[in-house]
Design a protein around this motif. Sequence first.
Motif, PDB file in Angstrom:
ATOM      1  N   ASP A  96       0.866  -1.118  -0.118  1.00 16.42           N
ATOM      2  CA  ASP A  96       0.086  -0.077  -0.057  1.00 16.42           C
ATOM      3  C   ASP A  96       0.761   1.089  -0.114  1.00 16.42           C
ATOM      4  N   GLY A  97       1.912   0.968   0.841  1.00 15.95           N
ATOM      5  CA  GLY A  97       2.891   2.440   0.915  1.00 15.95           C
ATOM      6  C   GLY A  97       3.432   2.618  -0.450  1.00 15.95           C
ATOM      7  N   VAL A  98       3.654   1.537  -1.204  1.00 18.08           N
ATOM      8  CA  VAL A  98       4.420   1.917  -2.648  1.00 18.08           C
ATOM      9  C   VAL A  98       3.289   2.400  -3.455  1.00 18.08           C
ATOM     10  N   GLU A  99       2.196   2.028  -3.485  1.00 19.86           N
ATOM     11  CA  GLU A  99       1.123   2.374  -4.390  1.00 19.86           C
ATOM     12  C   GLU A  99       0.787   3.989  -4.020  1.00 19.86           C
ATOM     13  N   GLN A 100       0.746   4.260  -2.584  1.00 18.86           N
ATOM     14  CA  GLN A 100       0.424   5.543  -2.234  1.00 18.86           C
ATOM     15  C   GLN A 100       1.666   6.580  -2.677  1.00 18.86           C
ATOM     16  N   ALA A 101       2.672   5.940  -2.516  1.00 20.62           N
ATOM     17  CA  ALA A 101       3.935   6.765  -3.236  1.00 20.62           C
ATOM     18  C   ALA A 101       3.960   7.151  -4.445  1.00 20.62           C
ATOM     19  N   LEU A 102       3.307   6.215  -5.161  1.00 19.97           N
ATOM     20  CA  LEU A 102       3.291   6.215  -6.733  1.00 19.97           C
ATOM     21  C   LEU A 102       1.829   7.148  -7.138  1.00 19.97           C
ATOM     22  N   GLY A 103       0.901   7.252  -6.196  1.00 18.44           N
ATOM     23  CA  GLY A 103       0.153   8.154  -6.274  1.00 18.44           C
ATOM     24  C   GLY A 103      -1.389   7.237  -6.993  1.00 18.44           C
ATOM     25  N   ARG A 104      -1.123   6.003  -6.902  1.00 15.69           N
ATOM     26  CA  ARG A 104      -2.245   4.881  -7.381  1.00 15.69           C
ATOM     27  C   ARG A 104      -3.219   4.853  -6.040  1.00 15.69           C
ATOM     28  N   MET A 105      -2.885   5.316  -4.975  1.00 19.63           N
ATOM     29  CA  MET A 105      -3.884   4.988  -3.810  1.00 19.63           C
ATOM     30  C   MET A 105      -3.788   6.399  -2.990  1.00 19.63           C
ATOM     31  N   PRO A 106      -5.089   6.870  -2.693  1.00 15.23           N
ATOM     32  CA  PRO A 106      -4.979   8.055  -1.697  1.00 15.23           C
ATOM     33  C   PRO A 106      -4.452   7.781  -0.330  1.00 15.23           C
ATOM     34  N   GLU A 107      -3.839   8.785   0.036  1.00 15.72           N
ATOM     35  CA  GLU A 107      -3.047   8.644   1.369  1.00 15.72           C
ATOM     36  C   GLU A 107      -3.651   9.835   2.400  1.00 15.72           C
ATOM     37  N   PRO A 108      -4.826   9.538   3.244  1.00 16.57           N
ATOM     38  CA  PRO A 108      -5.226  10.548   3.947  1.00 16.57           C
ATOM     39  C   PRO A 108      -4.328  10.995   5.141  1.00 16.57           C
ATOM     40  N   ARG A 109      -4.092  12.183   5.494  1.00 16.87           N
ATOM     41  CA  ARG A 109      -3.126  12.401   6.500  1.00 16.87           C
ATOM     42  C   ARG A 109      -3.786  13.521   7.526  1.00 16.87           C
ATOM     43  N   ASN A 110      -3.221  13.639   8.568  1.00 13.94           N
ATOM     44  CA  ASN A 110      -3.815  14.387   9.645  1.00 13.94           C
ATOM     45  C   ASN A 110      -2.982  15.871   9.565  1.00 13.94           C
ATOM     46  N   PHE A 111      -3.621  16.879   9.484  1.00 11.95           N
ATOM     47  CA  PHE A 111      -3.011  18.126   9.317  1.00 11.95           C
ATOM     48  C   PHE A 111      -2.583  18.845  11.037  1.00 11.95           C
ATOM     49  N   PHE A 112      -1.645  19.338  10.802  1.00 13.96           N
ATOM     50  CA  PHE A 112      -1.209  19.694  12.159  1.00 13.96           C
ATOM     51  C   PHE A 112      -1.771  21.021  12.475  1.00 13.96           C
ATOM     52  N   ALA A 113      -2.111  21.010  13.618  1.00  8.51           N
ATOM     53  CA  ALA A 113      -2.792  22.440  14.285  1.00  8.51           C
ATOM     54  C   ALA A 113      -1.598  23.340  15.205  1.00  8.51           C
ATOM     55  N   PRO A 114      -1.318  24.448  14.987  1.00  2.00           N
ATOM     56  CA  PRO A 114      -0.358  25.060  15.746  1.00  2.00           C
ATOM     57  C   PRO A 114      -0.690  25.169  16.954  1.00  2.00           C
ATOM     58  N   PRO A 115      -0.005  25.097  18.157  1.00  2.00           N
ATOM     59  CA  PRO A 115      -0.452  25.241  19.467  1.00  2.00           C
ATOM     60  C   PRO A 115      -0.417  26.862  19.679  1.00  2.00           C
ATOM     61  N   LEU A 116      -1.355  26.942  20.717  1.00  2.00           N
ATOM     62  CA  LEU A 116      -1.757  28.436  21.155  1.00  2.00           C
ATOM     63  C   LEU A 116      -0.821  29.141  22.070  1.00  2.00           C
ATOM     64  N   ARG A 117       0.379  28.614  22.577  1.00  2.00           N
ATOM     65  CA  ARG A 117       1.302  29.152  23.100  1.00  2.00           C
ATOM     66  C   ARG A 117       2.792  28.510  22.616  1.00  2.00           C
ATOM     67  N   PHE A 118       3.592  29.451  23.060  1.00  2.00           N
ATOM     68  CA  PHE A 118       5.095  29.299  22.394  1.00  2.00           C
ATOM     69  C   PHE A 118       6.098  28.889  23.742  1.00  2.00           C
ATOM     70  N   ALA A 119       6.602  27.924  23.458  1.00  2.00           N
ATOM     71  CA  ALA A 119       7.728  27.433  24.483  1.00  2.00           C
ATOM     72  C   ALA A 119       8.914  26.718  23.952  1.00  2.00           C
ATOM     73  N   ALA A 120       9.992  27.207  23.880  1.00  2.00           N
ATOM     74  CA  ALA A 120      11.025  26.414  23.139  1.00  2.00           C
ATOM     75  C   ALA A 120      12.431  26.783  23.730  1.00  2.00           C
ATOM     76  N   LYS A 121      13.141  25.547  23.990  1.00  2.00           N
ATOM     77  CA  LYS A 121      14.567  25.758  24.773  1.00  2.00           C
ATOM     78  C   LYS A 121      15.471  25.498  23.989  1.00  2.00           C
ATOM     79  N   LEU A 122      16.680  26.305  23.854  1.00  2.00           N
ATOM     80  CA  LEU A 122      17.807  25.904  23.210  1.00  2.00           C
ATOM     81  C   LEU A 122      19.009  25.793  24.221  1.00  2.00           C
TER      82      LEU A 122
END
Lengths: 232, 427
Positions: free
Chosen positions: B161-187
């Motif tokens: 199925d993966g190969v079929e999806q990669a070639l576009g012969r089979m649909p591949e539904p995906r979940n879209f990312f929803a950005p969070p409402l606050r920011f916290a990041a560490k470096l």
Amino acid sequence: MKTSLADILSQRSVWRGGALASGHGRTVPTGFPTLDRELPGGGWPTGGLTEILGQREGVGELQLVLPTLAALSASGRRIVWLAPPHLPYAPALAKAGIDLEHLSVVRAPGRRDGLWAAEQVLRGGGCHALLTWFRDIRYAELRRLAVAAETGHGAFVALFRPEQAAHEASPACLRIAFEPAPEGLSIRILKRRGALIAKPLSIKIERPVHALAGAPFPTPCARGPVARPCSA
Amino acid sequence: MGLAAAWALASQLHVWPSNQAAKQEALECIAAWMYRFTPRVSLQMPDGILAEIEGSLRLFRGLATMVERIRAGVDQMGLTPTLAVAPTARGAWWLASAGQETLILDRAVLETALATLPVAVACDRPDALDLLHNIGIATIGELCGLPREGVARRFGQALLDGVEQALGRMPEPRNFFAPPLRFAAKLELPGEITHAEGVLFAARRLLVQLEGLLAAHQAGVRCFLLMLLHRNANPTVLDLRLASPCREVERFMQLLRERLSAYKLAKPVEAIRIEAGNFVPLHAGTVDLFEGSHAESEAWVRLVERLQARLGSEAVHGLGLHPEHRPERAWRALAAEERPLCGDESAGVRPLWLVEPPRRLKEKGGVPLDGGPLEMLAGPERIESGWWDQGEIARDYFIARAPSAALLWVFRERGTTGGWYLHGMFA
């Protein structure tokens, strides 16, 4: 490259002795016709430093700039008071016709902070008049401020300094010294773009006692039990 | 290669466990930042992001420009992306995970490109991968050549199925990312830092991410926190406030620069963290019909911000009236954006300078002195007020002339204490 004499003369940095420079650079009217007549361009210069020198406080020195401030604030221009020696008193300013909405006070306790803030205000834009008080400021620092004023957005910059500073060189484009006089203030123009003027000007300014003609205070309108009419 | 084998080859090898949480945090930051290009962003765990960009190509002036902008943006965050473009999501993901930075727009080209990829990109089960190696299958092209039933039976339908999806012969539904409402990041900083410039440099990376997240929400922030983390001490927290909502990195940086220039790093900094919440809707500036006034007030707002960052937030204030009889309370310091209230304008004559606090004057024979005896010109104006709030005053105000010709506003304290004070100057 050929440059004609007229081109050179039309530059702001060149003034011709003997005649008042006029039309070069923008000015804002001072509100005192006697003073306007003697100033190049007919008013306070903008985009350059104006030094106002005087030893004494409370003789009407702020009155010199009040008409200009009132006019600027009425047309929505921002005015900054940087490091004033005392508190600019809002009720009196409002009464003098200044729209308080366009007035800001910046407190900068140290000399270095004050200079930094002045430069920021001049370069930052958004401010049309800057009033500052410096007790001691060196030539190089003045020069820095003058450059900031020139490259800035054409603000009227008034530097209030002690009278002794009159003996020091200054890059300001206008320097005046004031003295109290019976009618108001006596103004000497120490430096301007144009021929020097030796004769002091006398400027009539409004003093509270003139308005009252020496009479005791009018009774403030009584409001409730706390403001009792005077009994003295 | 196993860890033991790696150690056998290089005995001085240092091993750090991969930090899954940090990885995901970084991935989400990039995903939020990618929102500026398209609303269809999807996370591909553990280390990929897929974005549908076809709809945005015209806005960003073509594929090549857009890809370069994405690369430059991720670079600024201190990461190096591998970018691939393909007509199918899975195809692009496989190309990128095989390290092939190609831009493919055509399905036929995609098919030939995918055929050369190693099977490892298509199969994440180690046992199946071993088996494929053992029967001599190295590329996806070879995998496609095998009989389908046999492959499905041995390796599971998912692989096919993966190969079929990669070639576009089979649909591949995906979940879209929803950005969070606050920011916290560490470096984590590469080494301990003792100077402010180093902190600034590192903070920039995080602020770029913050800007991306804000752009995704069409929002701005009025304040953010910068935390400097030390080795064996509590973190230093700097609270940075903006005069108006903002999401530009340059403005954040300017503010930070002023703040850090006045700040002395007491301890070396190991890592920094930036947090922001309370997103405020912020729309891109519209073109002003009457140009100038808006730009001017914007310039003023930024100036106030800079001044406050260095001199303190109390250092810049407006002046307002307050309906009060006590002179020291008849005005108010206003915050930068506050509008003045209407006050009581019926009061008597008032000086332009108020001397705060009132200065005690010396006196001689009942006459106050200031460089000589004062001459009373007008007065008294009696002000008695404030018995209800401990700030009670009972004073008689006079306008007096000093020998220096200055006009002063002085008062005499009523009651038992008496005494003359200077409270203002008619400048």
